[in-house]
Write a protein that holds these residues in place. Sequence first.
Motif, short mmCIF file in Angstrom:
data_model
loop_
_atom_site.label_atom_id
_atom_site.label_comp_id
_atom_site.label_asym_id
_atom_site.label_seq_id
_atom_site.Cartn_x
_atom_site.Cartn_y
_atom_site.Cartn_z
N VAL A 111 -27.34 4.19 -35.29
CA VAL A 111 -27.10 3.51 -34.02
C VAL A 111 -25.60 3.49 -33.67
O VAL A 111 -25.26 3.30 -32.50
CB VAL A 111 -27.69 2.08 -33.98
N ALA A 112 -24.73 3.72 -34.63
CA ALA A 112 -23.30 3.81 -34.33
C ALA A 112 -23.00 4.99 -33.41
O ALA A 112 -21.98 5.01 -32.73
CB ALA A 112 -22.48 3.92 -35.61
N GLU A 113 -23.91 5.97 -33.37
CA GLU A 113 -23.73 7.17 -32.53
C GLU A 113 -24.60 7.15 -31.27
O GLU A 113 -24.62 8.11 -30.53
CB GLU A 113 -24.06 8.42 -33.34
N CYS A 121 -34.00 -2.72 -27.68
CA CYS A 121 -34.51 -4.07 -27.46
C CYS A 121 -35.83 -4.38 -28.17
O CYS A 121 -36.47 -5.38 -27.85
CB CYS A 121 -34.70 -4.30 -25.96
N ASP A 122 -36.25 -3.55 -29.09
CA ASP A 122 -37.58 -3.76 -29.67
C ASP A 122 -37.60 -4.68 -30.90
O ASP A 122 -38.66 -4.99 -31.42
CB ASP A 122 -38.24 -2.42 -30.01
N GLY A 123 -36.45 -5.08 -31.39
CA GLY A 123 -36.40 -6.01 -32.52
C GLY A 123 -36.47 -5.34 -33.88
O GLY A 123 -36.35 -6.02 -34.91
N ALA A 124 -36.68 -4.02 -33.94
CA ALA A 124 -36.70 -3.32 -35.23
C ALA A 124 -35.29 -3.31 -35.82
O ALA A 124 -34.31 -3.30 -35.08
CB ALA A 124 -37.23 -1.90 -35.06
N PRO A 125 -35.17 -3.29 -37.15
CA PRO A 125 -33.85 -3.26 -37.78
C PRO A 125 -33.04 -2.05 -37.30
O PRO A 125 -33.59 -0.97 -37.05
CB PRO A 125 -34.16 -3.13 -39.28
N GLN A 126 -31.73 -2.25 -37.20
CA GLN A 126 -30.81 -1.21 -36.76
C GLN A 126 -29.79 -0.93 -37.86
O GLN A 126 -29.23 -1.86 -38.44
CB GLN A 126 -30.09 -1.64 -35.48
N HIS A 127 -29.56 0.36 -38.12
CA HIS A 127 -28.64 0.76 -39.17
C HIS A 127 -27.61 1.74 -38.58
O HIS A 127 -27.98 2.64 -37.82
CB HIS A 127 -29.38 1.42 -40.33
N ASP A 128 -26.35 1.56 -38.95
CA ASP A 128 -25.30 2.45 -38.44
C ASP A 128 -25.47 3.88 -38.94
O ASP A 128 -25.03 4.81 -38.30
CB ASP A 128 -23.92 1.93 -38.83
N HIS A 129 -26.07 4.05 -40.14
CA HIS A 129 -26.26 5.40 -40.71
C HIS A 129 -27.71 5.63 -41.03
O HIS A 129 -28.53 4.84 -41.03
CB HIS A 129 -25.43 5.57 -41.97
#
Length: 129
Positions: A111-113, A121-129
């Motif tokens: 998600v950093a990219e 907006c779906d609430g699922a976990p987000q990871h930078d890598h």
Amino acid sequence: MYQGRCLCGRVSFSISGQLGAADMCHCRQCRQWTGHVLASTEVARTALTITGIENLTWFHSSAKVRRGFCSHCGSSLFFDPLDTQKHQWIGVALGAFDDKTDVSIAQHIFVAEKGDYYPICDGAPQHDH
């Protein structure tokens, strides 16, 4: 059994067994390859059967991964890690399935990219890598 195909139908696939966790990859390569993000599910290599393989083109986007797409219509289909000892799965694009998959997005990766033109907006976990 799950089935899917590219837009023109020259490449099709079937999957026996369960689909793995689904994710959405927001990395620059996936965004450029698909035109947005890659939503995919991991499946065991042994569970995947591809028909029309002569119409499938593989692009080696790095030393570790190749990406499969239809050479006629351009549909993004497969994300394939080359280290098959470590990765006994292949990613299959969720948009290519013919019918319901009964999976939901478990996580967002890279998600950093992500592009600046959309929120997650779906609430699922987000990871930078």
